[in-house]
Design a protein around this motif. Structure first.
Motif, short mmCIF file in Angstrom:
data_model
loop_
_atom_site.label_atom_id
_atom_site.label_comp_id
_atom_site.label_asym_id
_atom_site.label_seq_id
_atom_site.Cartn_x
_atom_site.Cartn_y
_atom_site.Cartn_z
N PRO A 141 -6.78 6.85 6.32
CA PRO A 141 -7.28 7.51 5.45
C PRO A 141 -7.49 6.73 4.01
CG PRO A 141 -5.07 8.29 5.72
CD PRO A 141 -5.34 7.22 6.44
N SER A 142 -8.62 7.53 3.23
CA SER A 142 -8.94 7.08 2.11
C SER A 142 -7.85 7.23 0.91
CB SER A 142 -10.21 7.45 1.60
OG SER A 142 -10.38 8.79 1.41
N THR A 143 -6.90 8.26 1.38
CA THR A 143 -5.75 8.57 0.52
C THR A 143 -4.71 7.42 0.36
OG1 THR A 143 -5.01 9.84 2.25
CG2 THR A 143 -6.39 11.00 0.88
N VAL A 144 -4.89 6.52 1.39
CA VAL A 144 -3.81 5.52 1.35
C VAL A 144 -4.40 4.02 0.88
CG1 VAL A 144 -2.17 4.51 2.70
CG2 VAL A 144 -2.62 6.63 3.28
N ALA A 145 -3.80 3.81 -0.31
CA ALA A 145 -4.09 2.44 -0.82
C ALA A 145 -3.70 1.30 0.04
CB ALA A 145 -3.93 2.34 -2.08
N THR A 146 -4.14 0.37 0.54
CA THR A 146 -3.54 -0.70 1.06
C THR A 146 -3.57 -2.14 0.71
OG1 THR A 146 -5.46 -1.06 2.43
CG2 THR A 146 -3.67 0.40 3.52
N MET A 147 -2.76 -2.94 0.74
CA MET A 147 -2.79 -4.34 0.17
C MET A 147 -2.10 -5.20 1.23
SD MET A 147 -1.17 -6.35 -3.10
CE MET A 147 0.77 -6.09 -2.40
N ILE A 148 -3.03 -5.95 1.89
CA ILE A 148 -2.59 -6.96 2.99
C ILE A 148 -2.21 -8.14 2.42
CG2 ILE A 148 -3.19 -7.39 5.42
CD1 ILE A 148 -3.61 -4.57 4.83
N VAL A 149 -1.08 -8.73 2.94
CA VAL A 149 -0.58 -9.97 2.44
C VAL A 149 -0.33 -10.73 3.67
CG1 VAL A 149 0.95 -10.92 1.05
CG2 VAL A 149 0.45 -8.59 0.44
N GLY A 150 -0.83 -12.13 3.46
CA GLY A 150 -0.81 -12.97 4.58
C GLY A 150 -0.65 -14.48 4.16
N GLY A 151 -0.08 -15.10 4.90
CA GLY A 151 0.15 -16.62 4.55
C GLY A 151 -0.86 -17.50 5.15
N GLU A 152 -1.52 -18.24 4.44
CA GLU A 152 -2.50 -19.30 4.85
C GLU A 152 -1.97 -20.27 5.86
OE1 GLU A 152 -5.68 -19.26 0.99
OE2 GLU A 152 -3.81 -21.02 1.15
N PHE A 153 -0.79 -20.56 5.94
CA PHE A 153 -0.14 -21.43 7.03
C PHE A 153 1.25 -20.69 7.59
CE2 PHE A 153 -1.96 -23.84 3.52
CZ PHE A 153 -2.84 -24.63 4.08
N ASP A 154 0.82 -19.29 8.09
CA ASP A 154 1.74 -18.55 8.60
C ASP A 154 1.60 -18.89 10.12
OD1 ASP A 154 3.26 -16.61 9.97
OD2 ASP A 154 2.82 -15.02 8.67
N ALA A 155 2.66 -19.34 10.82
CA ALA A 155 2.60 -19.99 12.28
C ALA A 155 2.59 -18.54 13.26
CB ALA A 155 3.46 -20.96 12.46
N GLU A 156 3.31 -17.59 12.64
CA GLU A 156 3.68 -16.39 13.47
C GLU A 156 2.52 -15.26 13.42
OE1 GLU A 156 7.66 -14.98 12.86
OE2 GLU A 156 8.21 -17.22 12.53
#
Length: 644
Positions: A300-315
């Protein structure tokens, strides 16, 4: 004792509690949490009656109200017991020290929680009364917390790295009204494309980790109930080569269907996850039901999301990017931001100053700045501040891994990108051709022999690992100099060339067999006279002519047309094989070269393809494995997303 040592090591790998490692090395015990927080352990009853063990750290200063920051984890909320405290809590030290109620919960079937665990437990969209899934477990937990924990301000945030990151994604689906912010980090999106599989190929290098997730337990416990397979070798390449077909690995597991020459052994374990992998080699309903990115329309739009990732994440590289894109696609009114940095799996949580992946150095204080200026700002705005869309953070905060600098964009990929096709030439050149240009000559063949007795290694290191990491930035010269790896590269660049988005390898191939894997790697070839200096390189390496792997991916060829319905190759017939490589943000600087490597084995990162078609590779026999000759045609191309 060895079991607990392995557990501790593996937990560090997956959760990346680098701060904790630093504390353990320090002669001084960190007492900040004990001095400033109280701890309470409770068992929260879910709607179906199952109790989930939950640990609550509350600030001793009760003069004000605080938000709740929660992490749900399969890796244990320990230490258990009165008076036993974590040395650090929360997403980072800043959020810990400024005061938040921090909650950890053992998910269903893990450690001190009741119930039976299931990897990526399937989401039930329209639940009947008392039906449960991870979404409802999260909802019920939040509901209990906001009603029963003193001094909470009614706002909840979730976060987690790796598997806990998956549970942070889950928290945002059909979310509780109190959930205001969620930060899935290195989050698993779909088990057929993350972690244990890549485009249908099995990550053999993760074999020892399977028992961590597949050993059955139905009663609470504060100690490990699983054991890890013993390799008795320091050379994983030779170990798996000697083992032969995947079916020979059944000796490490016990269950009816796959018990080969069953004898009791303390090294054998009953593992439902291994059985699931073996019995479901294709993208069937078992894997589809476990996928979570298919349900981003439920955020829902009531939840703010911040997605974090590593450019060199093998997993977990696939999960964060696809989670972000899924929310963007379905949630036009959602606050949704992406942070994509120069990290391996979860390294943004590190307290270390130096930021490097494997041999390759990206700069200092990158993780520390993220924690202070991005992560803390995000949670404070939505849990303590106005909570509107004017957070002061960019839509996409991404690190150019070639220029080694951060950039902010209003969208990801940026708006000013174009698609360019670069073709593979028979004289080892990578050549740009205008899309309107037609081939004047018949495409030529480039052939190599793929020897099942001598597969291409994914690393030149002689070692064994639980989960591989450093290979993501490894120098690829060792592979470029093999006859079974095709190399194509540009001339020395006369100006910067920036990729910002995904990459599509559009191969035209043939094989003398009926099955094959295809691997494509994108490599930044550094100048021989480079001024870059890195005193932390492995002894045998130099930055001169360093072949930095920027991105790589495999496609199990049987899935070239459908992951649900595999099909063999027709021997010697020219065939299209398209491989999507996940997003990059990388500038190949002036004076560097862009290189493409194409190969058919990547061992033992992925398992060995028999190169003759069998219905289920996990049940293939020694006789099925055949050396074959593969062909790549020169009308094959690489479609780059280029920043202009």
């Amino acid at each position: 004792m060895k079991r607990y040592i392995l557990l501790a090591i593996f937990s560090v790998f997956l959760i990346v509690s680098c701060d904790k490692k630093t504390d353990e090395k320090s002669p001084k015990k960190n007492t900040y949490v004990a001095d400033n927080y109280t701890k309470k352990e409770v068992d929260i009853v879910m709607r179906d009656g199952v109790k989930l063990h939950t640990t609550i750290y509350s600030p001793k200063d009760t003069s004000k109200e605080y938000p709740i920051l929660m992490q749900r984890t399969p890796y244990s909320s320990r230490p258990y017991g009165e008076g036993k405290m974590k040395s650090k809590i929360g997403p980072n030290v800043h959020l810990m020290k400024e005061g938040n109620i921090v909650v950890y919960q053992d998910v269903r079937g893990r450690w001190m929680s009741e119930g039976v665990y299931d990897n990526m437990r399937a989401y039930i969209p329209n639940k009947k009364e008392n039906e449960s899934d991870e979404v409802s477990d999260t909802y019920d937990t939040i509901d209990w917390l906001v009603k029963n924990v003193e001094n909470n301000n009614g706002n909840v945030g979730t976060w987690g790295i790796s598997y806990p990151g998956h549970y942070a994604t889950v928290s945002a689906i059909d979310a509780h009204p109190a959930l205001k912010a969620a930060s899935p980090q290195a989050c698993i999106g779909d088990f057929f494309f993350d972690d244990f599989h890549h485009n249908g190929a099995f990550l053999l290098s993760y074999f020892r980790a399977i028992s961590l997730f597949g050993t059955y337990k139905d009663t609470p416990t504060d100690s490990a109930w699983y054991s890890f397979p013993k390799m008795n070798s320091k050379d994983q390449y030779q170990f798996f080569l000697d083992k032969g077909p995947l079916s020979n690995l059944n000796e490490y597991f016990q269950y009816d269907k796959l018990d080969v020459n069953a004898t009791s052994s303390k090294d054998k374990i009953d593992d439902f996850f291994w059985k699931e992998i073996v019995e479901h080699p294709n993208y069937d309903e078992v894997w589809k039901s476990k996928g979570i990115i298919q349900h981003m329309n439920k955020v829902p739009s009531t939840v703010a999301t911040m997605i974090v990732g590593g450019e060199f994440d093998a997993e977990d590289l696939y999960g964060p990017l696809e989670t972000y894109k899924g929310i963007e696609k379905h949630g036009k009114d959602n606050y949704n931001t992406l942070v994509f940095g120069p990290w391996d799996h979860g390294r943004w949580a590190s307290s270390g100053v130096r930021n490097a992946v494997g041999n390759y150095y990206f700069g200092d204080s990158i993780s520390l700045n993220f924690q202070k200026n991005i992560e803390t700002k995000f949670f404070n705005h939505f849990l303590k501040g106005k909570g509107d869309k004017n957070s002061g953070l960019p839509e996409a905060y991404v690190f150019d891994s070639g220029k080694k600098e951060w950039k902010s964009y209003d969208s990801w990929p940026p708006k000013n990108v174009v698609k360019e096709n670069w073709f593979l030439s028979d004289n080892q050149e990578l050549i740009y051709k205008d899309p309107n240009t037609k081939f004047k000559t018949k495409p030529k063949k480039i052939q190599f022999i793929s020897d099942v007795k001598r597969p291409v290694p994914y690393s030149e290191d002689i070692k064994t690992v639980f989960t591989p990491r450093k290979y993501m930035t490894d120098d690829q010269r060792f592979a470029a100099r093999r006859p079974d790896v095709l190399v194509f590269e540009t001339d020395i660049l006369t100006e910067d060339f920036t990729l910002a988005g995904d990459i599509l390898a559009k191969l035209k191939v043939a094989t003398t067999g009926s099955a094959a894997d295809w691997i494509v790697k994108v490599i930044d070839v550094h100048p021989s006279d480079t001024k870059e200096n890195n005193d932390k390189l492995q002894d045998h390496l130099k930055m001169s002519n360093y072949h930095l792997m920027v991105r790589s991916e495999v496609l199990r060829g049987r899935f070239r047309n459908s992951f649900e319905k595999p099909e063999p190759f027709i021997p010697n017939k020219k065939t299209d094989v398209n491989i999507k490589l996940q997003d990059v943000f990388h500038t190949f600087k002036k004076g560097h070269k862009v290189q493409i490597q194409v190969q058919s084995t990547w061992f033992p990162l992925i398992d060995l393809n028999p190169q003759t078609y069998v219905d289920n590779i996990y049940k293939a026999k020694e006789k099925d494995f055949k050396t074959q000759t593969h062909t790549v045609f020169t009308d094959s191309s690489i479609e780059f997303t280029v920043l202009k």
